[in-house]
Design a protein around this motif. Structure first.
Motif, PDB file in Angstrom:
ATOM      1  N   MET A   1      23.755 -18.616 -28.233  1.00  0.00           N
ATOM      2  CA  MET A   1      22.778 -18.499 -26.895  1.00  0.00           C
ATOM      3  C   MET A   1      22.006 -17.091 -27.031  1.00  0.00           C
ATOM      4  SD  MET A   1      22.143 -19.769 -24.342  1.00  0.00           S
ATOM      5  CE  MET A   1      21.646 -19.798 -22.686  1.00  0.00           C
ATOM      6  N   PRO A   2      22.671 -16.071 -27.628  1.00  0.00           N
ATOM      7  CA  PRO A   2      21.422 -14.725 -27.594  1.00  0.00           C
ATOM      8  C   PRO A   2      20.437 -15.200 -28.474  1.00  0.00           C
ATOM      9  CG  PRO A   2      23.895 -14.269 -28.515  1.00  0.00           C
ATOM     10  CD  PRO A   2      23.905 -15.630 -27.866  1.00  0.00           C
ATOM     11  N   LEU A   5      17.791 -16.995 -26.641  1.00  0.00           N
ATOM     12  CA  LEU A   5      17.201 -15.967 -25.623  1.00  0.00           C
ATOM     13  C   LEU A   5      16.199 -14.999 -26.280  1.00  0.00           C
ATOM     14  CD1 LEU A   5      20.221 -14.784 -23.624  1.00  0.00           C
ATOM     15  CD2 LEU A   5      18.389 -16.481 -22.811  1.00  0.00           C
ATOM     16  N   LEU A   8      13.155 -17.190 -27.023  1.00  0.00           N
ATOM     17  CA  LEU A   8      12.193 -17.336 -25.794  1.00  0.00           C
ATOM     18  C   LEU A   8      11.693 -15.901 -25.435  1.00  0.00           C
ATOM     19  CD1 LEU A   8      14.735 -19.462 -23.634  1.00  0.00           C
ATOM     20  CD2 LEU A   8      12.542 -20.209 -24.833  1.00  0.00           C
ATOM     21  N   ALA A   9      12.254 -14.651 -25.786  1.00  0.00           N
ATOM     22  CA  ALA A   9      11.632 -13.572 -25.423  1.00  0.00           C
ATOM     23  C   ALA A   9      10.540 -13.363 -26.395  1.00  0.00           C
ATOM     24  CB  ALA A   9      12.599 -12.434 -25.669  1.00  0.00           C
ATOM     25  N   SER A  42       9.616 -11.383 -21.059  1.00  0.00           N
ATOM     26  CA  SER A  42       9.952 -10.977 -22.270  1.00  0.00           C
ATOM     27  C   SER A  42      10.910 -10.024 -22.411  1.00  0.00           C
ATOM     28  CB  SER A  42       8.669 -10.699 -22.884  1.00  0.00           C
ATOM     29  OG  SER A  42       9.166 -10.728 -24.490  1.00  0.00           O
ATOM     30  N   TRP A  44      13.254  -9.087 -20.158  1.00  0.00           N
ATOM     31  CA  TRP A  44      14.398  -9.469 -19.387  1.00  0.00           C
ATOM     32  C   TRP A  44      15.343 -10.111 -20.599  1.00  0.00           C
ATOM     33  CZ3 TRP A  44      15.685 -14.331 -17.422  1.00  0.00           C
ATOM     34  CH2 TRP A  44      16.940 -14.203 -16.933  1.00  0.00           C
ATOM     35  N   LEU A  45      14.584 -11.041 -21.184  1.00  0.00           N
ATOM     36  CA  LEU A  45      15.113 -11.844 -22.078  1.00  0.00           C
ATOM     37  C   LEU A  45      15.619 -11.185 -23.216  1.00  0.00           C
ATOM     38  CD1 LEU A  45      13.168 -15.049 -21.704  1.00  0.00           C
ATOM     39  CD2 LEU A  45      15.453 -14.819 -21.178  1.00  0.00           C
ATOM     40  N   LEU A  48      18.810  -9.211 -22.446  1.00  0.00           N
ATOM     41  CA  LEU A  48      20.013 -10.328 -22.302  1.00  0.00           C
ATOM     42  C   LEU A  48      20.499 -10.649 -23.601  1.00  0.00           C
ATOM     43  CD1 LEU A  48      18.918 -12.906 -19.553  1.00  0.00           C
ATOM     44  CD2 LEU A  48      20.591 -10.981 -19.440  1.00  0.00           C
ATOM     45  N   ALA A  49      19.415 -10.670 -24.591  1.00  0.00           N
ATOM     46  CA  ALA A  49      19.855 -11.075 -26.052  1.00  0.00           C
ATOM     47  C   ALA A  49      20.612  -9.791 -26.756  1.00  0.00           C
ATOM     48  CB  ALA A  49      18.796 -11.425 -26.791  1.00  0.00           C
ATOM     49  N   SER A  58      17.672  -7.409 -33.072  1.00  0.00           N
ATOM     50  CA  SER A  58      16.997  -7.812 -31.894  1.00  0.00           C
ATOM     51  C   SER A  58      15.490  -7.393 -31.845  1.00  0.00           C
ATOM     52  CB  SER A  58      17.720  -7.601 -30.794  1.00  0.00           C
ATOM     53  OG  SER A  58      19.056  -8.078 -30.603  1.00  0.00           O
ATOM     54  N   TRP A  62      12.334  -9.716 -32.463  1.00  0.00           N
ATOM     55  CA  TRP A  62      11.467  -9.932 -31.259  1.00  0.00           C
ATOM     56  C   TRP A  62      10.138  -9.636 -31.542  1.00  0.00           C
ATOM     57  CZ3 TRP A  62       9.720  -5.825 -27.974  1.00  0.00           C
ATOM     58  CH2 TRP A  62       9.076  -6.237 -26.676  1.00  0.00           C
TER      59      TRP A  62
END
Length: 104
Positions: A1-2, A5, A8-9, A42, A44-45, A48-49, A58, A62
């Motif tokens: 799931m991360p 995220l 999507l970010a 972006s 926020w996601l 979360l990741a 990350s 990103w």
């Protein structure tokens, strides 16, 4: 799931970067609004990741998604140059992202 995220970010990073270009220096309200909302989503996601993924991984993934996506949008939407040097540079970014993912 991360990882989803994070993807999507990164996609939202492409959205806000494109909207920033279309805002013409923040003089057009709609693209400026899309940019601000895209930035908030972006970040926020990404946050979360980062609960589960390492900081360096990350952030690199990103920014890489955003950089490659912005490059492609520039080429295909805005007619920017896609010369061999720029393509090689983009390929190096992608290869760096792959290595970072594989070693995380």
């Amino acid at each position: 799931m991360p990882w989803i995220l994070l993807l999507l970010a990164g996609l939202l990073e492409i959205v806000w970067a494109t909207a920033m270009k279309q805002s013409h220096g923040f003089t057009r309200i709609m693209p400026t609004g899309v940019m601000v909302i895209g930035m908030i989503g972006s970040f926020w996601l990404l946050a979360l990741a980062m609960r589960s993924l390492p900081l360096g991984t990350s952030y690199m993934i990103w920014t890489g998604i955003g950089a490659i996506g912005a490059f492609l949008v520039g080429v295909f939407m805005f007619g920017e140059a896609a010369n061999i040097g720029r393509i090689i540079a983009a390929g190096l970014i992608v290869s760096g992202m792959v290595v970072m993912k594989l070693t995380s």
